[in-house]
Design a protein around this motif. Structure first.
Motif, PDB file in Angstrom:
ATOM      1  N   VAL A   3      35.614  28.050  49.411  1.00 55.27           N
ATOM      2  CA  VAL A   3      35.777  28.348  47.987  1.00 55.27           C
ATOM      3  C   VAL A   3      34.399  28.343  47.347  1.00 55.27           C
ATOM      4  O   VAL A   3      33.763  27.294  47.232  1.00 55.27           O
ATOM      5  N   GLN A   4      33.958  29.534  46.930  1.00 55.41           N
ATOM      6  CA  GLN A   4      32.641  29.678  46.325  1.00 55.41           C
ATOM      7  C   GLN A   4      32.713  30.177  44.882  1.00 55.41           C
ATOM      8  O   GLN A   4      31.806  29.915  44.108  1.00 55.41           O
ATOM      9  N   THR A   5      33.783  30.903  44.573  1.00 56.62           N
ATOM     10  CA  THR A   5      33.888  31.525  43.251  1.00 56.62           C
ATOM     11  C   THR A   5      35.231  31.161  42.617  1.00 56.62           C
ATOM     12  O   THR A   5      36.130  30.639  43.287  1.00 56.62           O
ATOM     13  N   ILE A   6      35.368  31.465  41.345  1.00 53.46           N
ATOM     14  CA  ILE A   6      36.640  31.220  40.656  1.00 53.46           C
ATOM     15  C   ILE A   6      37.749  32.086  41.265  1.00 53.46           C
ATOM     16  O   ILE A   6      38.905  31.666  41.326  1.00 53.46           O
ATOM     17  N   ASP A   7      37.384  33.282  41.749  1.00 54.50           N
ATOM     18  CA  ASP A   7      38.363  34.135  42.456  1.00 54.50           C
ATOM     19  C   ASP A   7      38.849  33.441  43.729  1.00 54.50           C
ATOM     20  O   ASP A   7      40.048  33.444  44.025  1.00 54.50           O
ATOM     21  N   ASP A   8      37.897  32.869  44.466  1.00 48.56           N
ATOM     22  CA  ASP A   8      38.256  32.130  45.689  1.00 48.56           C
ATOM     23  C   ASP A   8      39.169  30.952  45.351  1.00 48.56           C
ATOM     24  O   ASP A   8      40.122  30.672  46.079  1.00 48.56           O
ATOM     25  N   LEU A 126      40.491  35.641  34.525  1.00 51.74           N
ATOM     26  CA  LEU A 126      40.006  36.752  35.346  1.00 51.74           C
ATOM     27  C   LEU A 126      40.589  38.106  34.935  1.00 51.74           C
ATOM     28  O   LEU A 126      40.269  39.125  35.546  1.00 51.74           O
TER      29      LEU A 126
END
Length: 164
Positions: A3-8, A126
């Motif tokens: 998990v690196q991004t808010i999408d992830d 998002l």
């Protein structure tokens, strides 16, 4: 999954919810069978049908995102369901068990409401309107199930008190 991004994070949370819902589809029939109250048994059976819809909505979301459902086990739900399952073996069938089953089921509902509310907020941030709508529909059903359990608990808890 890293998990690196808010999408992830959104996808990771969706996978957690998917795992939770799949676990619930296995637990609800056992809870329905253990219930003495017809109203409670019917509530569990009705919510099982809704839970199948929740799974289908999540699958629609994953498809729209181009992601698969695999990769996550919801350990939180596993623990909550395990505690509820333990009640079935520890308490004789009857009003007291029904009261315990309601408490366990409401823990499940509250856990789900927290998860769906959080991931819905991320989806809204998002700009994923379709995802928001699908998550909101499930969140509304989870809230309604919790309310119904509260209503059933009034009669069940009174009967459990009389049985004591």
């Amino acid at each position: 999954m890293s998990v690196q991004t808010i999408d992830d994070l959104m996808v990771d949370e969706l996978r957690d919810l998917y795992s939770a819902e799949k676990q619930i589809t296995k637990a609800l029939p056992k809870m329905a069978k253990a219930a003495s109250s017809d109203d409670l048994r019917q509530a569990f059976e009705s919510h099982l049908e809704e839970t199948h819809s929740h799974v289908a909505r999540l699958e629609t979301i994953f498809e729209s995102l181009g992601k698969d459902t695999k990769g996550k086990t919801c350990d939180g739900m596993k623990g909550i369901l395990s505690e509820g399952s333990d009640l079935i073996g520890e308490i004789d069938k009857g009003e007291v068990l029904d009261a315990g089953l309601i408490a366990a089921a409401q823990r499940v509902e509250h856990y789900e409401m927290a998860g769906y509310g959080s991931v819905r907020a991320i989806a809204e941030l998002l700009g994923r309107a379709q995802v928001v709508d699908l998550l909101q529909a499930t969140l509304d059903e989870e809230k309604a199930a919790d309310k119904k359990l509260t209503q059933i608990s009034i009669a069940v808890n009174t009967q459990a008190q009389r049985a004591a």
